[in-house]
Each structure stands twice: as C-alpha cells, then as structure tokens.
Design an enzyme around this catalytic site. Structure first.
Site, PDB file in Angstrom:
ATOM      1  N   LYS A 164      38.728  38.243  55.359  1.00 60.42           N
ATOM      2  CA  LYS A 164      40.085  38.024  54.859  1.00 60.42           C
ATOM      3  C   LYS A 164      40.878  37.062  55.733  1.00 60.42           C
ATOM      4  CE  LYS A 164      40.592  42.366  52.325  1.00 60.42           C
ATOM      5  NZ  LYS A 164      41.406  43.587  52.113  1.00 60.42           N
ATOM      6  N   LYS A 168      32.364  39.547  43.728  1.00 61.82           N
ATOM      7  CA  LYS A 168      33.031  40.752  43.251  1.00 61.82           C
ATOM      8  C   LYS A 168      34.189  40.387  42.329  1.00 61.82           C
ATOM      9  CE  LYS A 168      35.026  45.078  45.004  1.00 61.82           C
ATOM     10  NZ  LYS A 168      35.425  45.833  46.217  1.00 61.82           N
ATOM     11  N   LYS A 173      41.218  40.354  41.517  1.00 61.54           N
ATOM     12  CA  LYS A 173      42.493  39.935  40.931  1.00 61.54           C
ATOM     13  C   LYS A 173      42.972  38.611  41.509  1.00 61.54           C
ATOM     14  CE  LYS A 173      43.754  43.902  42.560  1.00 61.54           C
ATOM     15  NZ  LYS A 173      44.456  45.171  42.802  1.00 61.54           N
TER      16      LYS A 173
END
Length: 333
Positions: free
Chosen positions: A112, A195, A198
């Site tokens: 991240k 994956k 959103k």
C-alpha cells in the site's frame, strides 16, 4: 465464550468481493457465535487524503449493506469503530508491546505504501496494531479473514501473547482465524490475476452491490474469459485465471462446489455460461441492492442501528480497557 469480530472499511462502494469474501459468511456465523461486526472508519483514514463527507456517507452505506445482506442488528452488534474510544486506547498500550520488527515484516504495508514509503502515514504502518486492538478489546476468540489478512492475525496473536507474558497474566485470548472457501478471494472481472477492488478505475472490473440488474448482466457479459470451452475438472483451470475466477464466483453464489459447476457446464462455451451466471447474480444480489438503496435513503434508521450497536460495544469494551489499564499500572483518576 466464543466471540467473533470482523470489519469492513468504508472506502467506496461495496462489491461482490466484499459480499462473498466477508459479509455472506458473517450472515451464517451470527447464528452460532456471539458476533460483533464493525465499519472500521478509523482504518479508512490511514491513506490521505479523504473526504470527510464521503467517509460519513460510505460508513452508512457499508452498514446498510450488512443489514440488507441479512446481518440482524438485534442478534449481533453493528457499529462504527470510531464510536468506541477503547479501540484507540488499547492501540496505544499495544504500541508499547508490539515490536518494530513485527511491523517491518507486514507485506500489506509495503504494497500500500508503494515506492515512497517515507511519505506513508504512521497510521498505515501501525494499521495491524489497531487491528489487534479492534479484536482484543472485545476479547475476540475468532476472526473471519481472507488469505491477505493472515499475517495481521499472526501479529495480533503475537501481541496478545507478549502482553500476557510481559505482565504475567492470562488476560487476552489468542484469536483463531476462520478462513472460508474458494471465493474468499474474488478476482477482477477484467484480470483474473488481480483481486476485485473498489479502487480499480474500470467499473467493469467489479459488480457493485448496488448495481441494477442490467448493469450486473452487462458486466458479466463483458467479463474477460478465454476461447476454450469449460473443462470437466478443476485441474484444467489451473492456467486459466479468468475462467477459474468466474467458475468460483458462480459456485459461491449458487452455494455449490466448483466440481458441480464444471459438471453442469463442461464442454460448453462461455456464452451459455454467462447467461446462467447473470441470472444467478441478479437473483442473488438484486434484492440486496434494492434494500441497500432503501436503507441509505433512510439515514435515521441506519444511524439508530449504529448508535445502538456502539452502546452495546462499549458495554463490552469498557471493562476490558479498564482492566488492561489496571494491569499496565495506570493510576485511576
């Protein structure tokens, strides 16, 4: 007493991956466990910037999605994380127990934060410690997690064990993971190696829980496949990520096994399969989406559920944090 704690971040539209990977399982678990389900809004601000108004909207939407999917706020607790101060208080105590080396091994932070890790927030780095506090402030014994969260659960267990050892107590349990079937990790409809997310720029990469029937059907028609027919065995899907993903999603929605789906469609092309897939998805997700929209338009009802849930959560968490402070040696005012 066995107690489950799990949460979802309010960082955008809920999608099929959230439903199959988490929320649907929670609906089943609430019947057998003392269950606490949380909208983790404190985790949602670890990556700046964020829009405060959007965070409030998304928090309500996630709560609405839980309720619409069948999570009963009378049977379990639904609340937003920031409404219970004990989460933050226990995080600080755990910050003084967990080790830098443990956090340095967390692969999700590396993913991240990207290449510019020096610019990442302390909150993103400390995310696993807050996650540990989320569960242990309720003395949670079981945590439904996906494969990508197993490392965080290991740190949670290490932190609980270290606290107990440091203070010579048997206070916090060591939570056990609950990892479900093949569809716990739902992949993108456009790339079977990634994956479902959103944050993906393509709306066609995911099915949102609020999508209309026509949108669901269109996304399934446009889902990436390959030119080969559907095989007879799961082994033959090993090098076909898009095909494997669609078959796994179908099986999860149907409540069957991959082998049963393959037996039904073996030898057929994806055109026939996608027609059945669209009908199944619309039948399953359509009512949930409609109820979500109704609930998000009635913010008073959702806010009342969250308020009641937070009150019930504080009744459990407050005695735990008080005793933890006593163990640590904090002087009561």
């Amino acid at each position: 007493m066995n107690r489950i704690f799990s949460g979802v971040q309010p960082t955008g539209n809920l999608h099929l991956g959230n439903y199959l990977g988490a929320i649907r399982n929670w609906v089943q678990l609430q019947r057998d466990y003392n269950s606490i389900f949380c909208v983790v809004d404190m985790h949602a601000i670890t990556i700046p910037p964020h829009d405060p108004a959007e965070l409030r909207r998304a928090t309500r939407e996630v709560a609405a999605g839980m309720i619409a999917s069948g999570i009963d706020p009378d049977e379990c607790i639904i609340f937003n994380q920031s409404a219970v101060p004990a989460h933050a208080e226990l995080t600080w105590i755990f910050n003084c127990v967990a080790r830098i080396g443990w956090l340095n091994r967390m692969t999700q932070f590396k993913e991240k934060a990207g290449k510019n890790r020096e610019n990442a927030t302390v909150g993103l780095y400390d995310y696993p410690v807050l996650m540990a506090a989320d569960v242990l402030v309720y003395k949670g014994t079981h945590v439904p997690v996906g494969d990508d969260q197993k490392q965080h659960l290991e740190l949670m267990r290490d932190t609980a064990q270290a606290f107990n050892s440091m203070y010579g107590v048997d206070f916090f349990p060591l939570p056990e993971p609950m990892i479900f079937g093949a569809a716990t990790r739902v992949m993108s409809l456009r790339d079977g190696t990634k994956k479902m997310s959103k944050s993906d720029t393509s709306e066609y990469s995911r099915i949102n829980m609020t999508d209309e029937a026509d949108e669901i059907a269109q996304k399934i028609r446009k889902a990436k496949t390959d030119p080969h027919p559907i095989p007879e065995t799961a082994e033959e899907l090993a090098d076909r990520p898009e095909a494997r993903n669609l078959i796994a999603i179908y099986a999860a929605l149907e409540g069957s096994e991959t082998d049963a789906v393959l037996k039904n469609f073996a030898g057929k092309g994806f055109g026939d399969f996608k027609k059945s897939f669209a009908e199944l998805a619309v039948e399953t997700l359509g009512p949930i989406g409609s109820e979500m929209k109704r609930l998000t338009e009635d913010t008073t009802a959702v806010d009342a559920v969250l308020k009641k849930g937070a009150e019930r959560a504080r009744e459990i968490a407050d005695p735990v944090i008080r005793e933890a402070k006593e163990i640590v040696g904090f002087l009561k005012p």
